[in-house]
Design an enzyme around this catalytic site. Structure first.
Site, mmCIF file in Angstrom:
data_model
loop_
_atom_site.group_PDB
_atom_site.id
_atom_site.type_symbol
_atom_site.label_atom_id
_atom_site.label_comp_id
_atom_site.label_asym_id
_atom_site.label_seq_id
_atom_site.Cartn_x
_atom_site.Cartn_y
_atom_site.Cartn_z
ATOM 1 N N TYR A 106 0.834 -1.201 0.000
ATOM 2 C CA TYR A 106 0.000 0.000 0.000
ATOM 3 C C TYR A 106 0.872 1.256 0.000
ATOM 4 O O TYR A 106 1.519 1.588 0.998
ATOM 5 C CB TYR A 106 -0.952 0.023 1.201
ATOM 6 N N HIS A 154 0.253 -12.028 0.783
ATOM 7 C CA HIS A 154 -0.774 -11.168 0.170
ATOM 8 C C HIS A 154 -1.561 -11.873 -0.935
ATOM 9 O O HIS A 154 -2.772 -11.759 -1.012
ATOM 10 C CB HIS A 154 -0.111 -9.891 -0.360
HETATM 11 N N1 LIG Z 1 -5.843 -8.596 0.897
HETATM 12 C C1 LIG Z 1 -6.145 -7.952 -0.214
HETATM 13 O O1 LIG Z 1 -5.789 -8.365 -1.324
HETATM 14 C C2 LIG Z 1 -6.946 -6.689 -0.126
HETATM 15 C C3 LIG Z 1 -7.540 -6.149 -1.277
HETATM 16 C C4 LIG Z 1 -8.297 -4.974 -1.127
HETATM 17 C C5 LIG Z 1 -8.443 -4.380 0.116
HETATM 18 N N2 LIG Z 1 -7.823 -4.910 1.214
HETATM 19 C C6 LIG Z 1 -7.947 -4.298 2.554
HETATM 20 O O2 LIG Z 1 -9.333 -4.131 2.824
HETATM 21 C C7 LIG Z 1 -9.600 -2.764 3.122
HETATM 22 C C8 LIG Z 1 -10.998 -2.409 2.686
HETATM 23 O O3 LIG Z 1 -11.159 -2.510 1.290
HETATM 24 P P1 LIG Z 1 -11.224 -1.205 0.349
HETATM 25 O O4 LIG Z 1 -10.569 -0.079 1.024
HETATM 26 O O5 LIG Z 1 -10.692 -1.609 -0.972
HETATM 27 O O6 LIG Z 1 -12.784 -0.981 0.163
HETATM 28 P P2 LIG Z 1 -14.007 -0.701 1.181
HETATM 29 O O7 LIG Z 1 -13.578 -0.725 2.576
HETATM 30 O O8 LIG Z 1 -15.104 -1.602 0.729
HETATM 31 O O9 LIG Z 1 -14.428 0.785 0.752
HETATM 32 C C9 LIG Z 1 -13.633 1.901 1.070
HETATM 33 C C10 LIG Z 1 -14.367 3.119 0.570
HETATM 34 O O10 LIG Z 1 -15.589 3.258 1.300
HETATM 35 C C11 LIG Z 1 -15.664 4.564 1.859
HETATM 36 N N3 LIG Z 1 -16.380 4.459 3.136
HETATM 37 C C12 LIG Z 1 -15.921 3.957 4.304
HETATM 38 N N4 LIG Z 1 -16.879 3.982 5.228
HETATM 39 C C13 LIG Z 1 -17.963 4.530 4.640
HETATM 40 C C14 LIG Z 1 -19.261 4.840 5.094
HETATM 41 N N5 LIG Z 1 -19.647 4.584 6.347
HETATM 42 N N6 LIG Z 1 -20.142 5.415 4.216
HETATM 43 C C15 LIG Z 1 -19.774 5.672 2.944
HETATM 44 N N7 LIG Z 1 -18.548 5.399 2.459
HETATM 45 C C16 LIG Z 1 -17.653 4.828 3.300
HETATM 46 C C17 LIG Z 1 -14.261 5.041 1.999
HETATM 47 O O11 LIG Z 1 -14.228 6.446 1.958
HETATM 48 P P3 LIG Z 1 -13.210 7.335 2.838
HETATM 49 O O12 LIG Z 1 -11.913 6.616 2.869
HETATM 50 O O13 LIG Z 1 -13.183 8.623 2.094
HETATM 51 O O14 LIG Z 1 -13.797 7.487 4.219
HETATM 52 C C18 LIG Z 1 -13.601 4.426 0.772
HETATM 53 O O15 LIG Z 1 -13.862 5.217 -0.371
HETATM 54 C C19 LIG Z 1 -8.484 -2.027 2.365
HETATM 55 O O16 LIG Z 1 -8.348 -0.686 2.789
HETATM 56 C C20 LIG Z 1 -7.312 -2.919 2.662
HETATM 57 O O17 LIG Z 1 -6.821 -2.687 3.972
HETATM 58 C C21 LIG Z 1 -7.110 -6.075 1.108
#
Ligand SMILES: NC(=O)c1ccc[n+]([C@@H]2O[C@H](COP(=O)([O-])OP(=O)(O)OC[C@H]3O[C@@H](n4cnc5c(N)ncnc54)[C@H](OP(=O)(O)O)[C@@H]3O)[C@@H](O)[C@H]2O)c1
Length: 283
Positions: free
Chosen positions: A53, A112
């Site tokens: 990241y 990962h």
């Molecule tokens: N292991 C893997 O391969 C892998 C892959 C993808 C992700 N991940 C991990 O999983 C985490 C979560 O996935 P993601 O970040 O891709 O997607 P997510 O958590 O599904 O969505 C994040 C988005 O949702 C918004 N958000 C958060 N809370 C909200 C709410 N209550 N209302 C409206 N919008 C909201 C955030 O905005 P703001 O940030 O502007 O608040 C951001 O734009 C990642 O950050 C990472 O740590 C792991």
């Protein structure tokens, strides 16, 4: 706060904090740190980051965010890239993560996604880091059923604690065989993208009339319905990323919502659980 106990006894809050893209834009840094600190101060212990990241920027931001707190009050999870998941490179990669996070151990280190290194070598390297105290536990990410079967057949493969995979209301493929397999083997599921990246992965989720009707009934937003749905799954941890403080507050509030059986039935009808095996979704 609801906790999930891993097979090694570690207790993780069912709501964790994702950090992908945090630290990438200086303009948002202060609020991202405030959001993570709000989470910690309101009982969330798990922070999910990765060397990938922002090429270490997320880990650095997390290191700054956790600096005022006792190390034991947070559960730090980072991930090693496939090209570092071998005997030669893993310790160096882990040391870099520790440095960026300004700590001397990780609570959890994940592979990962699967690369070309033989799985047995990766497990050996992870166990070596464990014996040196640099990581307390390890797991995997983006592993499908066959990968998990191969892993658990290896010596010490059963030391794997978690598999972190994509799961949200609109992507439920893991429910068919992977999640039941993990439950059977006491491997917890960490659900990434529980908000479908704020609907970006599947825009119709946020506009869906059933999701909106349930949101009205719970007096919350459609995003909160998505998160509440994931939090309701047994043996599963949700790690939404919220860089905005308001979003962090809304996500923590979801722990107090309870979907009724009738609401769950309507959501299941709108977005059914799979009736056949699907390929593992990834981002
Ligand atoms: N292991 C893997 O391969 C892998 C892959 C993808 C992700 N991940 C991990 O999983 C985490 C979560 O996935 P993601 O970040 O891709 O997607 P997510 O958590 O599904 O969505 C994040 C988005 O949702 C918004 N958000 C958060 N809370 C909200 C709410 N209550 N209302 C409206 N919008 C909201 C955030 O905005 P703001 O940030 O502007 O608040 C951001 O734009 C990642 O950050 C990472 O740590 C792991």
């Amino acid at each position: 706060m609801k906790k999930i106990t891993l097979k090694n006894g570690d207790k993780l809050t069912a709501l964790g904090m994702g950090t992908w893209f945090m630290g990438d834009n200086e303009r948002y840094r202060r609020e991202e740190i405030a959001a993570l600190r709000y989470g910690i101060e309101h009982g969330v212990n798990l922070i999910d980051t990765a060397e990938m990241y922002g090429n270490g920027r997320s880990e650095q931001l997390v290191g700054e965010a956790i600096s005022p707190y006792a190390r034991e009050s947070v559960y730090l999870l980072s991930k090693v890239l496939p090209h570092n998941a071998n005997k030669r490179d893993m310790e160096y990669a882990c040391d870099n993560s520790l440095k960026a996070l300004n700590t001397d151990y990780l609570d959890m280190y994940l592979y990962h996604w699967r690369g070309s290194t033989p799985l047995a070598e990766t497990v050996e390297a992870l166990e070596k880091l464990k014996s040196k105290g640099k990581i307390k536990a390890w797991g995997v990410s983006n592993f499908d059923l066959e990968d998990m079967e191969e892993l658990l057949a290896l010596p010490l493969g059963d030391q794997c604690q978690v598999n972190e995979v994509l799961f949200h209301l609109g992507s439920r493929g893991i429910e068919y065989v992977l999640k039941p397999y993990q439950d059977k083997h006491a491997i917890a599921t960490i659900a990434y993208c529980p908000l479908a990246q704020a609907g970006a992965l599947q825009r119709n989720l946020i506009e869906n009339p059933v999701v909106n009707a349930v949101a009205d009934e719970l007096n919350c937003t459609p995003y909160q319905v998505l998160l509440t749905f994931v939090l309701a799954q047994p043996n599963m941890i949700a790690i939404p990323k919220a860089g905005r403080l308001q979003h962090m507050k809304e996500n923590i509030a979801c722990l107090d919502f309870k979907l009724s059986q009738e609401q769950i039935s309507r959501l299941n009808k709108a977005y059914p659980s799979p009736t056949a095996r699907l390929h593992l979704d990834i981002v």
